[in-house]
Design a protein around this motif. Structure first.
Motif, PDB file in Angstrom:
ATOM      1  N   THR A  41       0.831  -1.203   0.000  1.00 50.87           N
ATOM      2  CA  THR A  41       0.000   0.000   0.000  1.00 50.87           C
ATOM      3  C   THR A  41       0.863   1.250   0.000  1.00 50.87           C
ATOM      4  OG1 THR A  41      -1.708  -1.192   1.192  1.00 50.87           O
ATOM      5  CG2 THR A  41      -1.850   1.199   1.211  1.00 50.87           C
ATOM      6  N   LEU A  42       1.893   1.252   0.822  1.00 51.07           N
ATOM      7  CA  LEU A  42       2.801   2.393   0.884  1.00 51.07           C
ATOM      8  C   LEU A  42       3.494   2.612  -0.453  1.00 51.07           C
ATOM      9  CD1 LEU A  42       3.742   4.455   2.960  1.00 51.07           C
ATOM     10  CD2 LEU A  42       5.671   2.961   3.432  1.00 51.07           C
ATOM     11  N   ALA A  43       3.938   1.540  -1.088  1.00 49.30           N
ATOM     12  CA  ALA A  43       4.585   1.660  -2.392  1.00 49.30           C
ATOM     13  C   ALA A  43       3.602   2.196  -3.435  1.00 49.30           C
ATOM     14  CB  ALA A  43       5.141   0.313  -2.830  1.00 49.30           C
ATOM     15  N   GLY A  44       2.369   1.707  -3.403  1.00 49.68           N
ATOM     16  CA  GLY A  44       1.358   2.209  -4.347  1.00 49.68           C
ATOM     17  C   GLY A  44       1.080   3.685  -4.160  1.00 49.68           C
ATOM     18  N   LEU A  45       0.996   4.123  -2.899  1.00 45.28           N
ATOM     19  CA  LEU A  45       0.757   5.542  -2.635  1.00 45.28           C
ATOM     20  C   LEU A  45       1.947   6.398  -3.042  1.00 45.28           C
ATOM     21  CD1 LEU A  45      -1.091   5.312   0.778  1.00 45.28           C
ATOM     22  CD2 LEU A  45      -2.057   5.975  -1.427  1.00 45.28           C
ATOM     23  N   LEU A  46       3.167   5.884  -2.845  1.00 47.44           N
ATOM     24  CA  LEU A  46       4.346   6.628  -3.286  1.00 47.44           C
ATOM     25  C   LEU A  46       4.381   6.763  -4.807  1.00 47.44           C
ATOM     26  CD1 LEU A  46       7.086   5.274  -0.866  1.00 47.44           C
ATOM     27  CD2 LEU A  46       6.224   7.606  -1.012  1.00 47.44           C
ATOM     28  N   ILE A  47       4.042   5.685  -5.503  1.00 46.16           N
ATOM     29  CA  ILE A  47       3.990   5.752  -6.969  1.00 46.16           C
ATOM     30  C   ILE A  47       2.908   6.728  -7.413  1.00 46.16           C
ATOM     31  CG2 ILE A  47       3.395   4.419  -9.041  1.00 46.16           C
ATOM     32  CD1 ILE A  47       4.810   2.021  -7.687  1.00 46.16           C
ATOM     33  N   LEU A  48       1.750   6.682  -6.750  1.00 40.57           N
ATOM     34  CA  LEU A  48       0.666   7.602  -7.074  1.00 40.57           C
ATOM     35  C   LEU A  48       1.082   9.047  -6.838  1.00 40.57           C
ATOM     36  CD1 LEU A  48      -2.286   7.834  -7.988  1.00 40.57           C
ATOM     37  CD2 LEU A  48      -2.919   7.740  -5.578  1.00 40.57           C
ATOM     38  N   SER A  49       1.805   9.314  -5.745  1.00 38.01           N
ATOM     39  CA  SER A  49       2.251  10.685  -5.492  1.00 38.01           C
ATOM     40  C   SER A  49       3.282  11.123  -6.515  1.00 38.01           C
ATOM     41  CB  SER A  49       2.812  10.812  -4.077  1.00 38.01           C
ATOM     42  OG  SER A  49       4.035  10.133  -3.962  1.00 38.01           O
ATOM     43  N   TYR A  50       4.126  10.194  -6.956  1.00 36.75           N
ATOM     44  CA  TYR A  50       5.117  10.528  -7.974  1.00 36.75           C
ATOM     45  C   TYR A  50       4.435  10.847  -9.297  1.00 36.75           C
ATOM     46  CZ  TYR A  50       9.314  10.200 -10.825  1.00 36.75           C
ATOM     47  OH  TYR A  50      10.331  10.469 -11.699  1.00 36.75           O
ATOM     48  N   VAL A  51       3.453  10.029  -9.681  1.00 42.97           N
ATOM     49  CA  VAL A  51       2.700  10.291 -10.917  1.00 42.97           C
ATOM     50  C   VAL A  51       1.897  11.574 -10.782  1.00 42.97           C
ATOM     51  CG1 VAL A  51       0.820   9.417 -12.366  1.00 42.97           C
ATOM     52  CG2 VAL A  51       2.614   7.882 -11.627  1.00 42.97           C
ATOM     53  N   GLY A  52       1.343  11.824  -9.595  1.00 41.29           N
ATOM     54  CA  GLY A  52       0.559  13.031  -9.355  1.00 41.29           C
ATOM     55  C   GLY A  52       1.374  14.301  -9.476  1.00 41.29           C
ATOM     56  N   ALA A  53       2.694  14.196  -9.316  1.00 37.42           N
ATOM     57  CA  ALA A  53       3.544  15.376  -9.483  1.00 37.42           C
ATOM     58  C   ALA A  53       3.617  15.801 -10.942  1.00 37.42           C
ATOM     59  CB  ALA A  53       4.942  15.089  -8.949  1.00 37.42           C
ATOM     60  N   PHE A  54       3.378  14.875 -11.854  1.00 38.31           N
ATOM     61  CA  PHE A  54       3.454  15.185 -13.277  1.00 38.31           C
ATOM     62  C   PHE A  54       2.106  15.569 -13.885  1.00 38.31           C
ATOM     63  CE2 PHE A  54       7.085  12.296 -12.685  1.00 38.31           C
ATOM     64  CZ  PHE A  54       8.093  13.163 -13.081  1.00 38.31           C
ATOM     65  N   PHE A  55       1.010  15.123 -13.280  1.00 43.44           N
ATOM     66  CA  PHE A  55      -0.319  15.370 -13.828  1.00 43.44           C
ATOM     67  C   PHE A  55      -1.183  16.043 -12.776  1.00 43.44           C
ATOM     68  CE2 PHE A  55       1.147  11.427 -15.870  1.00 43.44           C
ATOM     69  CZ  PHE A  55       1.139  11.839 -17.192  1.00 43.44           C
ATOM     70  N   ASP A  56      -2.166  16.794 -13.232  1.00 42.41           N
ATOM     71  CA  ASP A  56      -3.131  17.342 -12.289  1.00 42.41           C
ATOM     72  C   ASP A  56      -4.296  16.359 -12.138  1.00 42.41           C
ATOM     73  OD1 ASP A  56      -4.440  17.623 -14.647  1.00 42.41           O
ATOM     74  OD2 ASP A  56      -4.634  19.783 -14.582  1.00 42.41           O
ATOM     75  N   PHE A  57      -5.213  16.678 -11.241  1.00 40.76           N
ATOM     76  CA  PHE A  57      -6.290  15.762 -10.892  1.00 40.76           C
ATOM     77  C   PHE A  57      -7.196  15.449 -12.081  1.00 40.76           C
ATOM     78  CE2 PHE A  57     -10.614  15.048  -9.232  1.00 40.76           C
ATOM     79  CZ  PHE A  57     -10.372  13.867  -8.554  1.00 40.76           C
ATOM     80  N   LEU A  58      -7.577  16.456 -12.833  1.00 42.70           N
ATOM     81  CA  LEU A  58      -8.499  16.225 -13.950  1.00 42.70           C
ATOM     82  C   LEU A  58      -7.863  15.358 -15.030  1.00 42.70           C
ATOM     83  CD1 LEU A  58     -10.166  19.737 -14.293  1.00 42.70           C
ATOM     84  CD2 LEU A  58     -11.122  17.653 -13.326  1.00 42.70           C
ATOM     85  N   THR A  59      -6.571  15.525 -15.268  1.00 45.09           N
ATOM     86  CA  THR A  59      -5.888  14.687 -16.251  1.00 45.09           C
ATOM     87  C   THR A  59      -5.846  13.241 -15.767  1.00 45.09           C
ATOM     88  OG1 THR A  59      -4.533  16.579 -16.885  1.00 45.09           O
ATOM     89  CG2 THR A  59      -3.763  14.412 -17.560  1.00 45.09           C
ATOM     90  N   LEU A  60      -5.578  13.038 -14.489  1.00 43.87           N
ATOM     91  CA  LEU A  60      -5.566  11.677 -13.953  1.00 43.87           C
ATOM     92  C   LEU A  60      -6.947  11.028 -14.030  1.00 43.87           C
ATOM     93  CD1 LEU A  60      -3.232  11.967 -10.847  1.00 43.87           C
ATOM     94  CD2 LEU A  60      -2.782  10.800 -12.986  1.00 43.87           C
ATOM     95  N   VAL A  61      -7.997  11.806 -13.768  1.00 41.45           N
ATOM     96  CA  VAL A  61      -9.359  11.277 -13.884  1.00 41.45           C
ATOM     97  C   VAL A  61      -9.646  10.896 -15.342  1.00 41.45           C
ATOM     98  CG1 VAL A  61     -11.804  11.896 -13.747  1.00 41.45           C
ATOM     99  CG2 VAL A  61     -10.275  12.438 -11.861  1.00 41.45           C
ATOM    100  N   TYR A  62      -9.232  11.752 -16.279  1.00 38.12           N
ATOM    101  CA  TYR A  62      -9.433  11.463 -17.700  1.00 38.12           C
ATOM    102  C   TYR A  62      -8.684  10.198 -18.111  1.00 38.12           C
ATOM    103  CZ  TYR A  62      -9.212  11.938 -22.750  1.00 38.12           C
ATOM    104  OH  TYR A  62      -9.290  11.696 -24.078  1.00 38.12           O
ATOM    105  N   ILE A  63      -7.425  10.070 -17.685  1.00 39.40           N
ATOM    106  CA  ILE A  63      -6.638   8.885 -18.014  1.00 39.40           C
ATOM    107  C   ILE A  63      -7.278   7.646 -17.387  1.00 39.40           C
ATOM    108  CG2 ILE A  63      -4.416   7.735 -17.587  1.00 39.40           C
ATOM    109  CD1 ILE A  63      -3.110  10.514 -17.879  1.00 39.40           C
ATOM    110  N   GLY A  64      -7.748   7.765 -16.140  1.00 36.69           N
ATOM    111  CA  GLY A  64      -8.388   6.633 -15.475  1.00 36.69           C
ATOM    112  C   GLY A  64      -9.646   6.179 -16.186  1.00 36.69           C
TER     113      GLY A  64
END
Length: 163
Positions: A82-105
């Motif tokens: 879980t910690l690794a997943g959240l770290l990866i998510l935070s790293y990806v979140g540094a490159f994209f904003d929330f709306l872009t991540l929602v669109y990609i999802g």
């Protein structure tokens, strides 16, 4: 962000557009001599409010149970994963904003099942091949690194006991 505008700005503009449209619609109906819709009877029933509240409470309880399951249970692998997943998510979140991540999802949720239905057996064969390769790499790593370190550690422990 949408074209360098924050989400709150875009949401405010959307609400302004909706209010202006409803205002114009009501005035056009009045000019045409038609009866505008009666919204004075608009209310939300207590039952609907309680259903929404109970749904939100249930969701919140499930989230809290999951958090305690991850942190309190003795299975450290779930916590580490879980910690690794959240770290990866935070790293990806540094490159994209929330709306872009929602669109990609949303795009991935719509595309991945179709691709899996079409190429499922090829994906499974490739996954099994990758799993076999990873197992082979793990055995090599275990033999060359972990076992050597353990044998050195055991030798040091024996030497300490003999002294």
């Amino acid at each position: 962000q949408v074209y360098q505008f924050n989400f709150i700005t875009v949401a405010s503009w959307l609400i302004i557009f909706i209010l202006a449209s409803l205002f114009l619609w009501g005035n056009v109906l009045r000019l045409l001599g038609k009866e505008p819709p009666n919204v004075s009877d608009f209310d939300i029933s207590e039952q609907t409010t309680m259903e929404i509240t109970n749904t939100y409470r249930t969701f919140l309880e499930d989230v809290l149970r999951w958090m305690f399951h991850v942190t309190v249970d003795e299975n450290w692998f779930v916590f580490a994963r879980t910690l690794a997943g959240l770290l990866i998510l935070s790293y990806v979140g540094a490159f994209f904003d929330f709306l872009t991540l929602v669109y990609i999802g949303i795009t991935m949720v719509m595309i991945v099942p179709v691709i899996y239905m079409k190429y499922g057996d090829q994906i499974q064969r490739s996954g099994e091949r990758v799993k076999g390769e990873m197992g082979r790499f793990y055995e090599i790593f275990d033999e060359k690194v972990v076992r050597q370190r353990m044998s050195k550690f055991v030798k040091q422990e024996k030497e300490k006991k003999n002294d």
